[in-house]
Design an enzyme around this catalytic site. Structure first.
Site, PDB file in Angstrom:
ATOM      1  N   ASP A 186       0.848  -1.191   0.000  1.00 47.50           N
ATOM      2  CA  ASP A 186       0.000   0.000   0.000  1.00 47.50           C
ATOM      3  C   ASP A 186       0.886   1.244   0.000  1.00 47.50           C
ATOM      4  O   ASP A 186       1.746   1.403   0.882  1.00 47.50           O
ATOM      5  CB  ASP A 186      -0.910  -0.004   1.228  1.00 47.50           C
ATOM      6  CG  ASP A 186      -1.963   1.089   1.155  1.00 47.50           C
ATOM      7  OD1 ASP A 186      -3.074   0.820   0.684  1.00 47.50           O
ATOM      8  OD2 ASP A 186      -1.653   2.231   1.590  1.00 47.50           O
ATOM      9  N   ASN A 194      -3.093  12.936  -4.780  1.00 50.04           N
ATOM     10  CA  ASN A 194      -4.164  13.300  -5.703  1.00 50.04           C
ATOM     11  C   ASN A 194      -4.772  14.654  -5.340  1.00 50.04           C
ATOM     12  O   ASN A 194      -5.069  15.469  -6.218  1.00 50.04           O
ATOM     13  CB  ASN A 194      -5.254  12.227  -5.688  1.00 50.04           C
ATOM     14  CG  ASN A 194      -4.889  11.022  -6.542  1.00 50.04           C
ATOM     15  OD1 ASN A 194      -4.150  11.139  -7.510  1.00 50.04           O
ATOM     16  ND2 ASN A 194      -5.403   9.864  -6.168  1.00 50.04           N
ATOM     17  N   HIS A 199      -4.813  14.377 -10.193  1.00 59.11           N
ATOM     18  CA  HIS A 199      -4.894  12.949 -10.521  1.00 59.11           C
ATOM     19  C   HIS A 199      -3.860  12.531 -11.569  1.00 59.11           C
ATOM     20  O   HIS A 199      -3.456  11.364 -11.594  1.00 59.11           O
ATOM     21  CB  HIS A 199      -6.303  12.605 -11.005  1.00 59.11           C
ATOM     22  CG  HIS A 199      -7.324  12.643  -9.906  1.00 59.11           C
ATOM     23  ND1 HIS A 199      -7.498  11.606  -9.013  1.00 59.11           N
ATOM     24  CD2 HIS A 199      -8.211  13.599  -9.542  1.00 59.11           C
ATOM     25  CE1 HIS A 199      -8.457  11.906  -8.155  1.00 59.11           C
ATOM     26  NE2 HIS A 199      -8.918  13.116  -8.453  1.00 59.11           N
ATOM     27  N   ASP A 203      -1.604   9.354 -11.161  1.00 62.32           N
ATOM     28  CA  ASP A 203      -1.506   8.269 -12.153  1.00 62.32           C
ATOM     29  C   ASP A 203      -0.045   7.973 -12.472  1.00 62.32           C
ATOM     30  O   ASP A 203       0.349   6.796 -12.587  1.00 62.32           O
ATOM     31  CB  ASP A 203      -2.251   8.654 -13.425  1.00 62.32           C
ATOM     32  CG  ASP A 203      -3.758   8.664 -13.238  1.00 62.32           C
ATOM     33  OD1 ASP A 203      -4.233   8.124 -12.221  1.00 62.32           O
ATOM     34  OD2 ASP A 203      -4.462   9.222 -14.111  1.00 62.32           O
ATOM     35  N   GLU A 229      -4.596   2.477  -4.524  1.00 59.92           N
ATOM     36  CA  GLU A 229      -3.147   2.435  -4.328  1.00 59.92           C
ATOM     37  C   GLU A 229      -2.696   1.130  -3.682  1.00 59.92           C
ATOM     38  O   GLU A 229      -1.562   1.028  -3.215  1.00 59.92           O
ATOM     39  CB  GLU A 229      -2.686   3.627  -3.468  1.00 59.92           C
ATOM     40  CG  GLU A 229      -3.113   3.575  -2.005  1.00 59.92           C
ATOM     41  CD  GLU A 229      -4.502   4.142  -1.761  1.00 59.92           C
ATOM     42  OE1 GLU A 229      -4.821   4.426  -0.597  1.00 59.92           O
ATOM     43  OE2 GLU A 229      -5.265   4.298  -2.737  1.00 59.92           O
TER      44      GLU A 229
END
Length: 314
Positions: A186, A194, A199, A203, A229
């Site tokens: 994680d 974000n 975003h 990404d 994630e």
């Protein structure tokens, strides 16, 4: 002539039956021999030569299904030449034959051959179009299969495909006794990335993370995007100690990453929980143990690897 014509006509009709029944796709030599025998039968059959045309049409229609368009055109041209020669010989051979009858037969041969060639060419175009549609459908199915099993952003397999692979590896582990380990990964504090940087930056961070992990593991290890994630790594044929060392190298490689954005660059860290699959446990139980180890890693301050105790889930 009548006996010879009967023999040749019988062979010609049998060739037509072969084209219609036993093998609806003749080869080029078979087609040439059949058309040649038909032309000879036309010369020798006398008043019965009208029957040759119907058999010829049947042979051309059924016998050229397996040929290419160029071969169909070639066979048609050869048939035109062969029967033009046969009509010319027949008009000289049969002194009592009416010139009008030869002309009528010539027109019939021309109509039959032209019609059969045109029909076969039409069928060839339909077959080519159907083949293109089948190929397009196969490509579309392959794309759909990829979309159903792959995460579009990272290129990793998705959760559904990973569950199928883990079930398969679980069965292999039961049969062979070889070790199987599952790790939950994680990315730490991903939501602020974000929120603060957009975003697009998030990404790029996910893609960089996936590429870094894949570059650090073996070809036999499988990495999947579990959601958001979160990622799951399946390790086979390795001990828990070696798996921990591998995950530690992954943690360090992720920590060294720098993700560029408009205000500079940012760094990532990852928390990892590792669990060894135990005999008698299900894949779901092992995933739950890895998840508990992951939460323990976060509780200890994140950016670390925690191994779940090798005990069965209560």
């Amino acid at each position: 002539l009548s006996v010879g014509g009967l023999v040749v006509m019988t062979a010609f009709i049998r060739s037509g039956e072969t084209a219609r029944l036993r093998d609806p796709s003749l080869t080029i030599p078979q087609m040439v021999w059949t058309i040649t025998s038909g032309a000879v039968a036309y010369v020798l059959a006398g008043d019965a030569r009208g029957l040759v045309l119907s058999v010829l049409a049947m042979i051309l229609f059924f016998g050229t299904f397996g040929l290419t368009m160029a071969e169909v055109i070639g066979i048609g041209v050869y048939a035109l030449l062969a029967f033009a020669s046969a009509i010319g010989v027949s008009s000289r051979f049969n002194a009592n034959a009416s010139g009008y009858l030869d002309i009528a037969y010539a027109l019939m041969v021309l109509i039959v051959l032209s019609g059969c060639i045109a029909l076969n060419l039409r069928i060839q175009r339909i077959r080519a179009k159907l083949q293109q549609q089948r190929e397009a459908l196969a490509q579309a199915l392959e794309v759909n299969r990829e979309l159903a099993t792959r995460d579009e952003l990272t290129g990793l397999i998705n959760r559904r495909a990973m569950l199928d692979l883990m079930a398969l590896e679980h069965s292999r582990s039961l049969r062979s006794g070889r070790p199987l380990l599952l790790a939950q990964l994680d990315i730490d504090h991903f939501k602020p990335i974000n929120d603060q940087h957009g975003h697009a930056t998030g990404d790029r961070a996910l893609q960089a993370f996936a590429g870094t992990v894949r570059a650090s593991v073996r070809d036999t290890d499988v990495l999947a995007r579990w959601g958001g994630e979160e990622f799951v790594l399946m390790l086979t044929d390795t001990s828990a100690d070696h798996a921990r060392e591998l995950l530690e190298r992954i943690r360090q490689a992720v920590q060294a990453l720098e993700i560029a954005h408009s205000a500079g660059s940012l760094q990532l860290t990852v928390s990892i929980g590792l669990a060894q699959h135990l005999p008698g446990d299900t894949v779901e139980h092992t995933l739950e143990r890895a998840d508990q180890a992951l939460y323990h890693a976060k509780a200890l301050g994140r950016n670390r690897v925690v191994v779940a105790p090798a005990t069965h889930r209560p």
